[in-house]
Design an enzyme around this catalytic site. Structure first.
Site, short mmCIF file in Angstrom:
data_model
loop_
_atom_site.label_atom_id
_atom_site.label_comp_id
_atom_site.label_asym_id
_atom_site.label_seq_id
_atom_site.Cartn_x
_atom_site.Cartn_y
_atom_site.Cartn_z
N GLY A 276 24.23 -105.57 65.51
CA GLY A 276 22.90 -105.33 64.31
C GLY A 276 21.83 -104.61 65.08
O GLY A 276 21.64 -104.17 66.03
N ASP A 277 20.95 -104.50 64.00
CA ASP A 277 19.61 -103.78 64.57
C ASP A 277 18.38 -104.70 64.37
O ASP A 277 18.21 -105.38 63.35
CB ASP A 277 19.42 -102.64 63.36
CG ASP A 277 18.11 -102.04 63.54
OD1 ASP A 277 17.26 -102.39 64.36
OD2 ASP A 277 17.91 -101.02 62.84
N PHE A 278 17.88 -104.99 65.69
CA PHE A 278 17.05 -106.28 65.61
C PHE A 278 15.62 -105.96 64.87
O PHE A 278 14.85 -106.75 64.62
CB PHE A 278 16.63 -106.57 66.93
CG PHE A 278 16.29 -105.65 68.16
CD1 PHE A 278 15.35 -104.62 67.87
CD2 PHE A 278 17.02 -105.76 69.50
CE1 PHE A 278 15.01 -103.93 68.77
CE2 PHE A 278 16.61 -104.89 70.34
CZ PHE A 278 15.47 -103.76 70.06
N ARG B 18 13.87 -106.48 79.17
CA ARG B 18 13.77 -105.09 79.33
C ARG B 18 13.92 -104.28 77.74
O ARG B 18 14.29 -103.35 77.74
CB ARG B 18 14.83 -104.29 80.10
CG ARG B 18 14.36 -104.73 81.51
CD ARG B 18 15.32 -104.01 82.51
NE ARG B 18 16.73 -104.65 82.38
CZ ARG B 18 17.76 -104.14 83.18
NH1 ARG B 18 17.62 -103.36 84.23
NH2 ARG B 18 18.94 -104.85 82.90
N ASP C 158 23.33 -106.67 69.94
CA ASP C 158 22.86 -105.40 70.38
C ASP C 158 23.55 -104.38 69.21
O ASP C 158 24.25 -104.86 68.37
CB ASP C 158 23.41 -105.14 71.77
CG ASP C 158 22.65 -104.27 72.44
OD1 ASP C 158 22.40 -102.87 71.83
OD2 ASP C 158 22.24 -104.19 73.48
N ASN D 63 8.46 -93.39 84.00
CA ASN D 63 10.02 -93.15 83.34
C ASN D 63 9.99 -93.51 82.02
O ASN D 63 10.67 -92.68 81.21
CB ASN D 63 11.17 -94.25 84.28
CG ASN D 63 12.53 -93.87 84.07
OD1 ASN D 63 12.79 -92.72 84.17
ND2 ASN D 63 13.42 -94.70 83.06
N HIS E 51 9.46 -103.01 76.85
CA HIS E 51 9.05 -102.04 77.36
C HIS E 51 9.52 -100.61 76.95
O HIS E 51 9.18 -99.39 77.18
CB HIS E 51 9.30 -101.75 78.93
CG HIS E 51 10.79 -101.59 79.41
ND1 HIS E 51 11.00 -101.48 80.60
CD2 HIS E 51 11.69 -101.54 78.75
CE1 HIS E 51 12.20 -101.03 80.94
NE2 HIS E 51 12.78 -101.41 79.77
N ASP E 52 10.45 -100.63 76.03
CA ASP E 52 10.98 -99.35 75.32
C ASP E 52 10.10 -98.71 74.16
O ASP E 52 10.33 -97.85 73.77
CB ASP E 52 12.53 -99.80 74.85
CG ASP E 52 13.59 -99.89 75.73
OD1 ASP E 52 13.21 -99.64 76.83
OD2 ASP E 52 14.35 -100.75 75.44
C1 LIG Z 1 16.96 -101.07 78.20
S1 LIG Z 1 18.32 -101.74 77.63
C2 LIG Z 1 18.20 -103.58 78.06
C3 LIG Z 1 19.55 -104.05 77.91
C4 LIG Z 1 19.49 -105.55 78.58
N1 LIG Z 1 18.64 -106.35 77.88
C5 LIG Z 1 19.14 -105.83 79.90
O1 LIG Z 1 18.31 -106.08 80.39
O2 LIG Z 1 20.03 -105.31 80.67
C6 LIG Z 1 17.77 -101.89 75.91
C7 LIG Z 1 19.02 -102.45 74.97
O3 LIG Z 1 18.37 -102.65 73.46
C8 LIG Z 1 19.39 -102.21 72.77
N2 LIG Z 1 19.12 -101.82 71.59
C9 LIG Z 1 18.04 -100.90 71.13
N3 LIG Z 1 17.78 -100.66 69.92
C10 LIG Z 1 18.27 -101.70 69.43
C11 LIG Z 1 18.13 -102.27 67.94
N4 LIG Z 1 17.55 -101.72 67.11
N5 LIG Z 1 18.72 -103.26 67.77
C12 LIG Z 1 19.49 -104.02 68.51
N6 LIG Z 1 19.63 -103.56 69.88
C13 LIG Z 1 18.92 -102.56 70.29
C14 LIG Z 1 20.17 -101.07 73.48
O4 LIG Z 1 21.38 -100.85 72.83
C15 LIG Z 1 20.15 -101.67 74.85
O5 LIG Z 1 21.27 -102.49 75.04
#
Ligand SMILES: C[S@@+](CC[C@H](N)C(=O)[O-])C[C@H]1O[C@@H](n2cnc3c(N)ncnc32)[C@H](O)[C@@H]1O
Length: 341
Positions: free
Chosen positions: A230-232, A247, A204, A297, A250-251
């Site tokens: 890191g950044d995925f 989750r 994350d 949302n 869906h972002d």
């Molecule tokens: C909606 S939350 C879901 C968290 C977790 N998977 C859960 O179900 O509780 C989205 C997660 O993606 C992470 N995230 C967002 N952009 C990211 C990126 N570019 N690289 C890694 N993680 C990222 C956020 O920090 C957050 O923890």
């Protein structure tokens, strides 16, 4: 044909007129610290009003509304938390949803006020409401306090669904479960508990990994779970034979989902699996209720939306995955798996 003699059922309208009032009762009670104040046992209205410096008459109305909603009960010794409030609305509870309640009250409530604007624009409302612009997660994590509340909210939800989600798919022959955007690691923890053969990796953003350490460290499976910042979308993905996305899809808008799934497909060995945990919309998109409202949302808050199985399958098959399978769980999240052949 309804007429004034045989009127149509007014129940949905009357119920919805009260819907926002009921939510605000819980938000206000949490913000005022009522559930924490009652964590040690029942208290009278007068004692609570004195210790929290509140107006006693107004407080009694709020407490009565909490009792009507099942959050408090009225005992001979005064108002008391119900088991639901103790588990989900007190700071000391390991299962608390208080983070998401507070985040919903402080941040999301104002965004939802602009639902008509979002339907006109077709996009999120951060700039209109807060004057901010930029990547979605820098908006969601506007301050350290917001980030902590949001992540704790994800954690509370995760504790409800992850044991069911981890049990929904046979991972008995898998080795390394990489949870991309895994936040506090509740899914990796649940998967490692359910499947003793697994090692976990939680991946994350750096500031979230710091918080993950605090929550994964004390668990019984901490020794089997690595944490990596890191950044995925940009950084090398940790090696694994299962990539979980809880989750996450869906972002994001379609182009970013395709980019992420393509990277996962390239990183997986042949036979490896992608494991998507989302609440899957019915094909006609009018249910389940949680997913339908969550999709709005996501409109207000992100670039994404909730999707049906057909939509997930198209995205997964489009980057080369096969054997797309939906495992409906009855929990707040379902699982879709797909395999790299
Ligand atoms: C909606 S939350 C879901 C968290 C977790 N998977 C859960 O179900 O509780 C989205 C997660 O993606 C992470 N995230 C967002 N952009 C990211 C990126 N570019 N690289 C890694 N993680 C990222 C956020 O920090 C957050 O923890």
């Amino acid at each position: 044909m309804p007429s004034d003699l045989t009127p149509a059922d007014p129940t949905p309208v009357l119920t919805l007129l009260n819907g926002f009032r009921a939510s605000q009762v819980m938000f206000a009670a949490a913000e005022l610290g009522l559930f924490d104040a009652l964590a040690g046992g029942p208290k009278s209205v007068a004692d609570l009003a004195k210790s929290l410096t509140l107006n006693a008459d107004a407080l009694e109305r709020l407490l009565s509304a909490c009792a009507m909603l099942g959050l408090l009960s009225l005992t001979d010794a005064g108002f008391a938390n119900t088991p639901t409030a103790t588990a989900y609305l007190t700071t000391a509870s390991p299962n608390r949803l208080l983070g998401y309640v507070n985040y919903s009250n402080a941040v999301l409530w104002k965004l939802w006020d602009h639902l008509p604007d979002a339907v006109r624009d077709g996009g999120h409302q951060w700039k209109r409401v807060y004057g901010t612009d930029g990547p979605i997660f820098s908006q969601l994590f506007r301050t350290d306090a917001d980030r902590r509340e949001f992540v704790l909210g994800m954690h509370g939800y995760g504790l409800i669904s992850s044991p069911v989600v981890a049990n929904a798919v046979d991972l008995g022959h898998s080795r390394t479960f990489v949870d991309l955007g895994g936040a506090t690691g509740h899914l990796a923890v649940a998967a490692c508990r359910r499947w003793p053969n697994l090692a976990g990796v939680v991946f994350d953003l750096p500031e979230v990994i710091e918080q993950a350490r605090e929550l994964i460290g004390p668990t019984d499976v901490a020794g089997r779970i690595a944490m990596k910042a890191g950044d995925f979308f940009a950084d090398e993905l940790p090696p694994g034979d299962v990539y979980a996305l809880g989750r996450i899809l869906h972002d994001w808008a379609e182009a970013k989902i395709v980019k992420l799934l393509t990277r996962i497909h390239a990183a997986l060995p042949s036979g490896g699996m992608v494991f998507v945990a989302e609440k899957v919309l019915h094909d006609d998109k009018t249910g389940p209720d949680w997913a339908v409202l969550q999709s709005l949302n996501m409109l207000l808050v992100t670039e994404g939306k909730e999707r049906s199985l057909g939509e997930y399958a198209k995205l997964l098959e489009g980057v080369g995955f096969r054997d797309v399978t939906c495992h409906r769980t009855g929990a707040p999240l379902d699982v879709i798996t797909a395999v790299k052949v």
